[in-house]
Design a protein around this motif. Structure first.
Motif, PDB file in Angstrom:
ATOM      1  N   LEU A  84       8.815 -11.505 -61.927  1.00  0.00           N
ATOM      2  CA  LEU A  84       8.028 -12.565 -62.558  1.00  0.00           C
ATOM      3  C   LEU A  84       7.352 -13.417 -61.484  1.00  0.00           C
ATOM      4  O   LEU A  84       7.949 -13.670 -60.424  1.00  0.00           O
ATOM      5  CB  LEU A  84       8.961 -13.455 -63.381  1.00  0.00           C
ATOM      6  N   LYS A  96       5.357 -14.820 -71.015  1.00  0.00           N
ATOM      7  CA  LYS A  96       6.661 -14.158 -71.120  1.00  0.00           C
ATOM      8  C   LYS A  96       7.689 -15.205 -71.530  1.00  0.00           C
ATOM      9  O   LYS A  96       7.469 -16.391 -71.336  1.00  0.00           O
ATOM     10  CB  LYS A  96       7.031 -13.523 -69.781  1.00  0.00           C
ATOM     11  N   GLU A 138      13.060 -13.429 -70.206  1.00  0.00           N
ATOM     12  CA  GLU A 138      13.104 -12.741 -68.912  1.00  0.00           C
ATOM     13  C   GLU A 138      13.619 -13.667 -67.816  1.00  0.00           C
ATOM     14  O   GLU A 138      13.943 -13.229 -66.730  1.00  0.00           O
ATOM     15  CB  GLU A 138      11.712 -12.207 -68.563  1.00  0.00           C
TER      16      GLU A 138
END
Lengths: 451, 105
Positions: A196, A243, A325
């Motif tokens: 990420l 996300k 996430e």
């Protein structure tokens, strides 16, 4: 003989009903059961069906109460006559206290493993009878592998053979090679991230992003940007990349967090937003900014009494329902102790260990914010460093640096260093100059003005 | 038996009774679902005070008139999982109750 075993030795319907009943009455029990059991652990097909119905509702964020399970079963044509209702009611009446759920899940799991062991014995017996001339060594080796799977390993565990490891390694390198090549061609040299985005180009460059299973620790002194850093990270991942991120805050209220977002997304001074001292144009800018938050994957959970156990349960729920996430804990020094008698450093070590395990089990990145002492050191730092994959420190650039350090003069208005103290996958000991606008609560890489 | 245990037993018995009547066609599917949802709202979720109050207001004045039939149909069509639609339903019922009151003088 195996077939002479009393049948009731292989199942425990009461335990199955207690687990199911608990799922119908408590969300915490539901999270535990969803994570530790599968439908095949239930002996009774009826109980397995109720488990699947409850899990299905839970995943759709519908609390699986008796009413919801009944409606769902009726809707799917599974419950159609009064006997079905009686059975469901009978299960629901086996309620237990929340704290006992693990005991009953353990009993269901044990019986399930016992049935798998019996299946193993039966299969081994059949092999012996059918292949009387076969290689004894091979029969024993095969039996040993199956038995090891039943005893030492949980369902999700997996031992890699040398061939598995070699294949995995080559596939990973090939994947990265092809991706690097294609991005190099398309983006002219921009390095692709492995995980990420961190919200800082320079940090992305050194770390290749926050990866699933990573534990990231960020330390800063009080009032030096812990929450701003957390929300900057959340912005990069949840708002810009859309996300899902779960943000656990132990000291701020919902309103305080919401107001911070107004400032971060609109770049209007936080103090003025808090006081309401803005004009109509700015109000309209802030409204637009919040519409970006509305469409994002940011989930906030203000939780003043956060405990390590609670983080596990909340993370599991949000992983199942929102596929998070990244989970950010702001901050771990305010988490309640397991045991009030243990010293602070030991408590922090335990919390950090729990979070590392959680990150690996759920395949998410976990970021823990910690408070630095006045001298810039961190309590229990060595132990934390051992557990984490990435350790960062956010600290103001000392005044003398601006006079003595030629390198810092090459940047436009830097005021903070983001120091990489540990980086399991790359370079550490790097200090990244950044610009932290305390008023607007925004952060960015400091721009280089000369090379 | 503790209060909580009694509550759970009453809840399970009520679910069973309502569903039994639904399965035996003594209640329509819409009526069964509405009563089950209402039970969840009152005993488990402990929310929607406005719904309970509006329902009480209607029950106290229900005369079986045409307007009452419309109110009943409005309640049965309410989606308990959609707060906005539920609010619209309650607003409509409140207006219907007010107009009936005006008619009755």
């Amino acid at each position: 003989m195996i077939s002479e075993l009393p049948e009731e030795y292989l199942f425990d319907l009461e335990s199955e009903q207690r687990v199911l009943s608990s799922m119908l009455h408590s969300e915490d029990a539901c999270i535990e059961a969803y994570n530790l059991l599968t439908a095949s652990d239930f002996y009774s097909p009826r109980n397995a069906l109720l488990f699947e119905l409850s899990c299905g509702l839970f995943l759709r964020e519908v609390r699986p109460t008796l009413v919801e399970v009944l409606k769902e079963g009726h809707h799917l044509g599974l419950f159609t006559n009064p006997r079905d209702i009686e059975e469901l009611k009978y299960v629901a009446e086996h309620y237990i206290d929340d704290e006992n759920i693990k005991y009953w899940i353990g009993k269901v799991k044990d019986k399930s493993r016992l049935r798998r062991f019996v299946d193993f014995l039966k299969a081994s017996y059949e092999i012996l009878m059918e292949q009387q001339g076969a290689d004894v060594e091979q029969i024993l080796m095969s039996a040993e592998e199956k038995l090891t799977n039943l005893t030492a390993l949980e369902i999700d565990d997996h031992v890699d053979s040398p061939a598995d490891m070699a294949n995995l390694g080559y596939d990973e390198v090939e994947r990265r090679f092809l991706r690097y090549k294609s991005i190099n061609e398309v983006n002219k040299g921009l390095i692709p991230l492995d995980g990420l985005s961190t919200g800082f180009d320079n940090l992305n460059h050194v770390t290749l992003g926050y990866k699933a299973g990573d534990l990231i620790i960020l330390g800063a002194q009080t009032g030096h940007g812990k929450t701003a850093f957390a929300l900057h990270t959340a912005k990069a991942i949840a708002v810009d990349s859309k996300k899902s991120v779960l943000y656990l805050n132990t000291e701020m209220s919902r309103e305080q967090i919401a107001l911070r977002w107004g400032s971060i997304l609109s770049a209007i001074e936080h103090e003025r937003i808090r006081a309401g001292s803005i004009n109509e144009t700015e109000l309209s800018i802030i409204l637009n900014a919040y519409s970006r938050l509305r469409d994002s994957g940011f989930y906030s959970y203000p939780c003043p009494n956060l405990t390590p156990e609670k983080t596990i349960s909340i993370a599991r729920k949000f992983k199942a329902q929102k596929n998070i996430e990244l989970m950010i804990i702001d901050y771990i020094g305010r988490m309640d102790k397991f045991d009030p008698r243990i010293p602070e450093w030991q408590m922090l070590e335990q919390i950090v260990k729990t979070q590392k395990m959680l990150a690996q089990n759920l395949k998410i990145a976990v970021m823990c914010l910690v408070q630095l002492n006045a001298d810039g050191t961190m309590q229990g730092a060595r132990r934390m460093k051992n557990e984490c994959d990435l350790m960062l420190k956010l600290t103001p650039i000392p005044r003398e640096e601006f006079e003595l350090n030629e390198e810092i003069k090459k940047y436009l208005n830097p005021n903070y260093y983001l120091i990489i103290e540990k980086n399991r996958d790359g370079r550490s000991g790097v200090s990244i100059p950044i610009v932290f606008d305390l008023q607007k609560q925004t952060m960015k890489d400091a721009e280089r003005i000369s090379r | 038996m503790t209060f909580d245990e009694k509550n759970k037993r009453v809840y399970a018995e009520s679910v069973s009774l309502i569903a039994d009547m639904g399965f035996k066609d003594k209640l329509s599917i819409e009526e069964m679902n509405f009563l089950l949802n209402l039970l969840d709202v009152v005993i488990v979720k402990k929310e929607q005070p406005r719904l309970i109050q509006t329902l009480k207001n209607w029950m106290n004045t229900n005369e079986g008139s045409e307007i009452d039939e419309i109110i009943k149909a409005t309640f049965l069509a309410a989606d308990f999982n959609d707060q906005e639609s539920l609010e619209q339903c309650l607003q409509l019922v409140t207006e219907l109750l007010e107009s009936r009151e005006e008619q009755n003088g």
